[in-house]
Every structure is written in C-alpha cells, then in structure tokens.
Design an enzyme around this catalytic site. Structure first.
Site, PDB file in Angstrom:
ATOM      1  CE  LYS A  36     -15.671  20.581   7.319  1.00  0.00           C
ATOM      2  NZ  LYS A  36     -14.445  20.843   6.724  1.00  0.00           N
ATOM      3  CB  SER A  78      -0.881   0.033   1.342  1.00  0.00           C
ATOM      4  OG  SER A  78      -2.089   0.941   1.059  1.00  0.00           O
TER       5      SER A  78
END
Length: 346
Positions: A225, A173
């Site tokens: 948001k 990763s």
C-alpha cells in the site's frame, strides 16, 4: 405614545433589513443555480483561411503599387468567376478540411479536459477525407493524465481520420507519448523530442524528525500500500518495490511508443535522453522538419482550416488561481528542462 411610535419605526427598520438580506441571499442562490445549469464552456471555431487572406491583403496594400494591385484583384476575380462556372457544369466536390487543435500541457495535463471536448466536437463533422492537426507543446507530467491525453488522440485514429502532430518547442516524456499516436509528427529543427523514461523523486524527513524526537506512524493494510514515504523510515524492500513499479511503467511506455511507431529502435531511444528536431529525425522520432506555421500555410492553399478551441467560463478567483498555478508549473518545467540538459543558450 412616543414609545409606540419609536417601537414601530424600529420594527419597520428591522423588517426592511430582514427582507433586504433575504433578497440578497435569494439572488445569490438563484445565481448559483443558474450557473450550475449553464454549461461550463463552449466550442469556438475560427476559419484560419480568412485570417491568412487578411494578412496577405494588408501586406499587398502596403507594398504593391495601387495600379498594379487593381490589376491583380481584377485577375483574381476573373479566376474566381471561371472556377464558379466550372463547378456549375459538374458536380462540385467538397473541399478537404483541416481541423486544428492546440494542446499546451502542464504537469497534470490539465488541458486534456478541453481536448476531450474539442475532439468530441470535431468528430461530429470530420471524415476520412479530412485531417486533424494538433499543435502540441509539453514537457510531460503525470503518467495517468498523459495516458488519457493519448487515448483522446487515439479516438481520431480509430475513426480513420489522418492525424498530424506539430511540435514547435517541446514534446518530451508524456508529451511524446501523445505525439507518437499521430500518423505523422512534424518538429521544428530545435524542438526537444524524446525523454522516453519515467522519473519519481521525493524528500525524506525521517532523520530530521528523529533528531527532534518526533514520532511518525504510518499504518497500512496491504503489503504494498505504501512503499516509500516522506516521513517514515524507508526500507530496502520498499525501494525495491518502488523501482519495480517504475520499471514496469517504463516497459508499458516503451511498448506504447513501439506500437504506434514500429520504425523506431525502441531500445536506442527509450533511455530517457532527448534530441533536438534534426537529431530526432535521424532517430525516426519525427517524420519531417517543419514549423506548424509553415505546414498550415501550405495546407491553406488546398484545404479549409478550422481552428477549434473549448473556451471555459471561469470565475475571478479561478482566474487568479490558475494564473498562479500556471506560473509555478512554468517555473518547475523550466527548471527540470535545464536540469535535464545543459544544451541551452544562456
């Protein structure tokens, strides 16, 4: 008169106590100011060739017959004198150098703070004739943190200095995001490589709160948001936006790896899977199979190897805190590795 005497003694004790307190407080403030003015750490440089030579000498003294050892040492001295004489007759060329850095990544890639100092230091001396080797070990973590780590390694590439990454255990990763920046990636045969994917997960306690008649309010300004929340009721629209962000991050990850390793079939390897070193070589995720020890021992015969580390000054509470945090990180990473792949020895 007795009263005045007792009062005078009491006053003297009080003044003495106040002065003692002021001295202690003043000393603590001065110490704090001194610590603030001092650097947080320092660069430590160790020449590994000397360490390798010392190990060889210890083994020779233990194994080789004393008379035979004397002959070998005498022959080595002759060769050294001849080399010095040859260099005296011609302009001596500077011996190539290898700069070694260790990077052990946690979920937050905390080691990036030291990495940036180490790279800044070596760039003051390294040239295109030298090489930088990074022994990297990381199972990944936060995207922005490992993105910064990759950018730090890219500083070396931009200076035209050869960069090699050695992976003995795992570069997955975010760890592979950093590794792929290198000109050459070496991996041990059973090192874990890949995991080019993005993951996010969080619990949701909305039903538990609702069952116990607990209200939770989340107020935002801006449509996106907050897409998913741990305590509010998540919507399909929020999940869709969250997945969209994950896919976009994954696309950026794939594009980044492809730019640095164009020989990869990115669609075949960017599915979140992992490969052991020998299989990773087949997928072109790595360039060679070798341990860092093997590579460095071979390099020591032709180059001077300097191990560079940034040593931080830590207070006692910080040491305890970092030890506890490191233990938690190791537990979580081990659990994730086992969850991700059942291919391990029990």
């Amino acid at each position: 008169m007795e009263f005045l005497t007792e009062y005078g003694l009491f006053l003297a004790k009080s003044v003495t106590l106040v002065i003692a307190i002021l001295v202690v407080v003043g000393s603590m403030v001065a110490l704090g100011q001194r610590q603030k003015s001092q650097p947080k750490g320092h660069i430590d440089v160790v020449k590994l060739n000397e360490r390798f030579d010392e190990q060889r000498d210890i083994m020779r003294e233990a194994i080789i017959d004393p008379d035979e050892l004397k002959k070998q040492l005498k022959q080595e001295k002759k060769q050294q004198k001849k080399a010095l004489k040859d260099n005296a007759n011609k302009e001596a060329e500077a011996k190539p150098r290898t700069f070694l850095i260790d990077f052990h990544g946690d979920i937050k890639a905390s080691a990036v703070d030291s990495l940036r100092e180490e790279i800044s230091s070596l760039l003051t001396m390294a040239t295109e004739k030298d090489e930088v080797v990074v022994r990297l070990e990381s199972s990944g973590g936060m995207v922005h943190s490992y993105g910064l780590g990759s950018s730090q390694l890219d500083r070396i590439k931009k200076k035209g200095i050869p960069l090699t990454v050695c992976v003995d255990k795992v570069a997955a990763s975010g760890g592979y995001m950093m590794a792929c920046v290198a000109d050459k990636i070496l991996a041990a045969p059973f090192a874990i490589m890949g995991s080019i994917g993005v993951v996010a997960q969080l619990p949701n306690f909305h039903r538990l709160l609702k069952k116990n008649d607990i209200d939770f309010e989340l107020l935002t300004a801006g449509e996106h948001k907050r897409t998913l929340t741990m305590f509010g009721q998540n919507t399909d629209k929020g999940r869709e936006k969250f997945l969209e962000d994950l896919e976009d991050t994954h696309d950026l990850f794939k594009q980044f790896v492809k730019e640095h390793r164009p020989q990869l079939d990115i669609d075949a390897v960017a599915n979140g899977d992992v490969w052991f070193g020998s299989r990773a070589l087949d997928q072109k995720l790595v360039d060679e199979l070798a341990t860092s020890d093997e590579y460095l021992m071979d390099k020591s015969e032709q180059t001077d190897i300097y191990e560079i580390s940034y040593v931080l000054k830590k207070s006692l509470p910080e040491r305890f805190g970092m030890a506890a945090e490191s233990a938690v990180d190791r537990f979580v990473l081990n659990w994730l590795e086992r969850l991700q792949s059942s291919r391990f020895f029990s």
